[in-house]
Design an enzyme around this catalytic site. Structure first.
Site, PDB file in Angstrom:
ATOM      1  N   HIS B 146       0.769  -1.260   0.179  1.00 18.77           N
ATOM      2  CA  HIS B 146       0.025   0.158  -0.074  1.00 18.77           C
ATOM      3  C   HIS B 146       0.798   1.355  -0.079  1.00 18.77           C
ATOM      4  O   HIS B 146       0.780   2.131  -0.804  1.00 18.77           O
ATOM      5  CB  HIS B 146      -0.899  -0.207   1.333  1.00 18.77           C
ATOM      6  CG  HIS B 146      -1.804   1.278   1.288  1.00 18.77           C
ATOM      7  ND1 HIS B 146      -3.076   1.127   0.765  1.00 18.77           N
ATOM      8  CD2 HIS B 146      -1.560   2.483   1.987  1.00 18.77           C
ATOM      9  CE1 HIS B 146      -3.893   2.337   1.175  1.00 18.77           C
ATOM     10  NE2 HIS B 146      -2.830   3.199   1.805  1.00 18.77           N
ATOM     11  N   GLU B 147       1.888   1.235   1.003  1.00 20.14           N
ATOM     12  CA  GLU B 147       2.475   2.603   1.034  1.00 20.14           C
ATOM     13  C   GLU B 147       3.505   2.662  -0.172  1.00 20.14           C
ATOM     14  O   GLU B 147       3.711   3.768  -0.725  1.00 20.14           O
ATOM     15  CB  GLU B 147       3.472   2.491   2.416  1.00 20.14           C
ATOM     16  CG  GLU B 147       2.754   2.499   3.854  1.00 20.14           C
ATOM     17  CD  GLU B 147       1.966   3.620   3.805  1.00 20.14           C
ATOM     18  OE1 GLU B 147       1.985   4.797   2.948  1.00 20.14           O
ATOM     19  OE2 GLU B 147       0.846   3.489   4.449  1.00 20.14           O
ATOM     20  N   CYS B 157      -8.024   3.974  -3.111  1.00 16.93           N
ATOM     21  CA  CYS B 157      -8.913   3.156  -3.947  1.00 16.93           C
ATOM     22  C   CYS B 157     -10.229   2.963  -3.414  1.00 16.93           C
ATOM     23  O   CYS B 157     -10.238   2.576  -2.273  1.00 16.93           O
ATOM     24  CB  CYS B 157      -8.364   1.812  -4.433  1.00 16.93           C
ATOM     25  SG  CYS B 157      -9.511   1.045  -5.674  1.00 16.93           S
ATOM     26  N   CYS B 162      -9.287  -3.789  -2.967  1.00 22.67           N
ATOM     27  CA  CYS B 162      -7.747  -3.383  -3.378  1.00 22.67           C
ATOM     28  C   CYS B 162      -6.888  -3.147  -2.345  1.00 22.67           C
ATOM     29  O   CYS B 162      -7.438  -2.248  -1.321  1.00 22.67           O
ATOM     30  CB  CYS B 162      -8.258  -2.297  -4.562  1.00 22.67           C
ATOM     31  SG  CYS B 162      -6.669  -1.517  -4.995  1.00 22.67           S
ATOM     32  N   CYS B 181      -6.301  -3.808  -7.556  1.00 19.75           N
ATOM     33  CA  CYS B 181      -7.337  -3.928  -8.553  1.00 19.75           C
ATOM     34  C   CYS B 181      -6.953  -3.763  -9.832  1.00 19.75           C
ATOM     35  O   CYS B 181      -5.850  -3.289 -10.043  1.00 19.75           O
ATOM     36  CB  CYS B 181      -8.574  -3.155  -7.960  1.00 19.75           C
ATOM     37  SG  CYS B 181      -8.319  -1.509  -8.247  1.00 19.75           S
TER      38      CYS B 181
END
Lengths: 456, 193
Positions: B146-147, B157, B162, B181
């Site tokens: 994520h980061e 998102c 996702c 996603c």
């Protein structure tokens, strides 16, 4: 269409706070601008608009409270969230009273911050939608009744004037002359246009049920009953339109009179009266004053309804409007039905103008609708308008010359009934309304007065 | 709106090679045991080489003694001063904050070089629950991806499945998948590197 990127303005004198919030919101996909002071924020706001502003309460120079006040003047649609430390909540409450969206105390839970900004954006979106809807409603307020004759110009002017006077209006006119349209135009141009327009047709049974008019609070007596909103409640803030009010039964007349007198009503099963906050517009195709004379309509109620009276003229009295009106109806119906009709043939127009239209605009609209089905585009021809022979004008009170010999009351009555029936194209219910008697009474008269030849 | 089937279809082929990523454990005496596995999982989703930094960075300057937390922005500044051109993901065991917020799981420069992540709130022990190494490794991988996704230019998102979906609570991390996603993957492919 994707919505544009939400724009947020962060106003804080601490660079670390500005920087961290900018980074935080950028990751959410928002467009971020920062300002280090109230003055810098106002300069930005003069150049561009923002959906949400996060404003620090304590800043040197112009503080958050002053900035929020100034923002109300410059950009009232921007939702302002005040950020404060513990111990200054009193000030935060003060800015809420002056229109700030909400406040946050430092340090802020990230979840709370995200949710609050989302809610502020939703509120902003709702405000924008509301403004669009109001614009649409205001546009409908410009509704006009088609016609260029002096009578129709006068009626349009009266509608415009009456709309702004929040008093009851009585609309008179034969069936099909557009009384409902006038009532709608009155509502749409009035200050009550953002509330409901509730039409009630009084002709069906004469009496409106108490629960239909007043509503029901629900409860268990005498039998389990669900809560139901009555017409008066539905019209709260708006307009109650009583169509064919002359057919209202005596009991409902009394109930309505009492509501108008007291300015309140109590729903069935309820204990507390509610304010009767609606504008009353009534319409009648039968002269109400005649019904009052016949003691069939409450004089008190009549005077309360007829504070302002508007009259819709019959179509035969504004024949020069017929081509204009017919073309207006043709365009509207053709567009709705995607039918490629553009106009009437000269013969068709002649026929339309010559006809007496006892059913008025409604009859004209029906004739045009039928012509669109049977006719061949692009022109509506005379043969597409199978209008019957023009009946003798029902407003002419003189008896037929051929029957002038028999001046007995029964003969005059029979001729009059026949004329009215012709005008109503044989519709006995409508004829009875025009004659001011019940359908049953008309049936009895027809049976009694029928000539021997008709009895076979 | 994407269909469920579209959301749930498997990752679309091998990811395109991307600029490398370096994991930078900060405040550890030696690289934690999970770094190798984490590097593999990041590479599987984002593509490109994932290495492990050996240089040691100090935590002390980022410590806020009043809050008992580390300032994520201070750590980021130290992180991006490291030489090289790879994306850098700093990983710390202590709790992170940024000014104004009570805490953050991590922080990143959008389309920048650095990102920082804390393992503190990913651990069941913080919530008084029994340790779960498998769950911890999955949370760590999701938050690391994520980061780094932010560092590669992706924003949050709306798709709750996702990995780029914003997570405020650890339970929300558990709900999302360890993958992008299709929309985010497409954006990642088109992102400037």
């Amino acid at each position: 269409m994707p919505s544009p990127q939400p724009r947020i303005l962060i106003v804080d004198d601490e660079a670390a706070v500005r920087d961290s919030l900018r980074r935080w919101f950028e990751l959410e996909g928002y467009a971020i601008e920062v300002a280090e002071s109230g003055a810098a924020a106002l300069r930005r706001l003069q150049q561009e608009s923002f959906d949400v502003a996060l404003v620090d309460l304590k800043m040197p120079g112009m503080d958050g409270v002053t900035l929020q006040h100034r923002m109300q003047e410059v950009t009232p649609d921007t939702a302002v969230i005040i950020v404060t430390a513990f111990g200054t909540i009193q000030s935060a409450v003060e800015v809420l009273k002056h229109g700030a969206f909400d406040y946050l105390t430092k340090p802020v839970d990230p979840d709370e911050l995200s949710r609050m900004v989302r809610r502020a954006l939703e509120l902003r979106e709702l405000r924008v939608q509301n403004a669009r809807l109001r614009q649409a409603v205001d546009h409908r307020g410009g509704l006009v009744i088609v016609g260029e004759t002096a009578a129709m110009r006068a009626l349009n002017a009266q509608v415009e004037e009456a709309a702004h006077a929040d008093v009851p209006v009585l609309i008179c006119g034969e069936s099909g002359t557009g009384k409902h349209l006038v009532a709608t135009a009155l509502h749409a141009a009035s200050a009550r246009r953002y509330f409901s327009f509730v039409p009630v047709h009084c002709g069906a049974g004469g009496e409106l049920g108490d629960d239909e008019l007043l509503g029901h609070e629900g409860g268990a007596q005498p039998q389990p009953q669900l809560r139901r909103m009555g017409k008066l409640q539905l019209a709260e803030g708006g307009t109650l339109f009583l169509d064919e009010v002359g057919q209202l039964g005596r009991r409902t007349q009394s109930a309505l009179l009492e509501i108008l007198r007291s300015g309140t009503f109590t729903p069935l099963g309820g204990t507390r009266p509610r304010p009767a906050d609606f504008r009353l517009i009534a319409a009648s195709s039968v002269p109400l004053d005649a019904l009052v004379e016949q003691a069939r309509f409450s004089a008190d109620l009549y005077y309360r309804l007829a504070v302002l009276t508007l009259t819709c003229p019959p179509l035969r009295e504004r024949r020069s409007d017929i081509p204009l009106l017919a073309r207006h109806l043709l365009q509207r119906r053709a567009a709705q039905a995607s039918a490629p009709f553009t106009d009437f043939s000269p013969g068709a127009l002649e026929r339309l103008v010559a006809h007496d239209w006892p059913g008025n605009v409604r009859e004209l609209a029906n004739a045009i609708e039928r012509a669109l089905v049977v006719g061949r585009p692009p022109l509506v021809g005379a043969e597409d308008l199978p209008l019957g022979p023009t009946p003798a004008p029902s407003h002419a009170s003189a008896p037929h010359a051929t029957a002038a010999d028999d001046l007995s009351l029964a003969a005059v009555e029979q001729r009059h009934i026949t004329q009215v029936l012709e005008r109503c194209q044989g519709d006995r219910s409508r004829a009875a309304t025009l004659l001011g008697i019940t359908t049953e009474a008309l049936e009895q008269k027809l049976a009694r007065l029928a000539p021997p030849a008709a009895r076979g | 709106m994407r269909s469920r089937a579209e959301i749930e279809r498997p990752p679309q082929g091998p990811p395109q090679p991307r600029p490398g990523v370096r994991l930078v454990p900060i405040g550890y005496r030696q690289a934690p045991s999970w770094t190798g596995e984490l590097a593999r999982r990041i590479g599987h989703v984002l593509g490109g080489a994932v290495g492990i930094e050996t240089a040691r960075l100090s935590l002390e300057s980022a410590l806020d003694v009043h809050r008992g937390q580390y300032n994520a922005l201070t750590l980021l500044e130290g992180l991006i001063a490291l030489p090289g051109s790879e994306r850098l993901l700093g990983i710390v065991a202590g709790d992170l904050f940024i000014p104004m917020l009570t805490h953050v799981f991590g922080q990143a420069q959008l389309n920048g070089r650095g990102a920082i992540l804390s393992t503190y709130r990913l651990d069941n022990a913080v919530y008084g629950l029994a340790p779960d190494d498998t769950l911890f490794a999955a949370r760590l991988a999701k938050e690391a991806i994520h980061e780094l996704g932010h560092a590669f230019g992706l924003v949050h998102c709306h798709d709750p499945d996702c990995v780029m979906h914003s997570s405020m609570y650890v339970e929300e991390i558990d709900l999302k998948r360890e993958d992008l996603c299709s929309d985010c993957r497409q954006r990642l492919s088109g992102a400037a590197v």
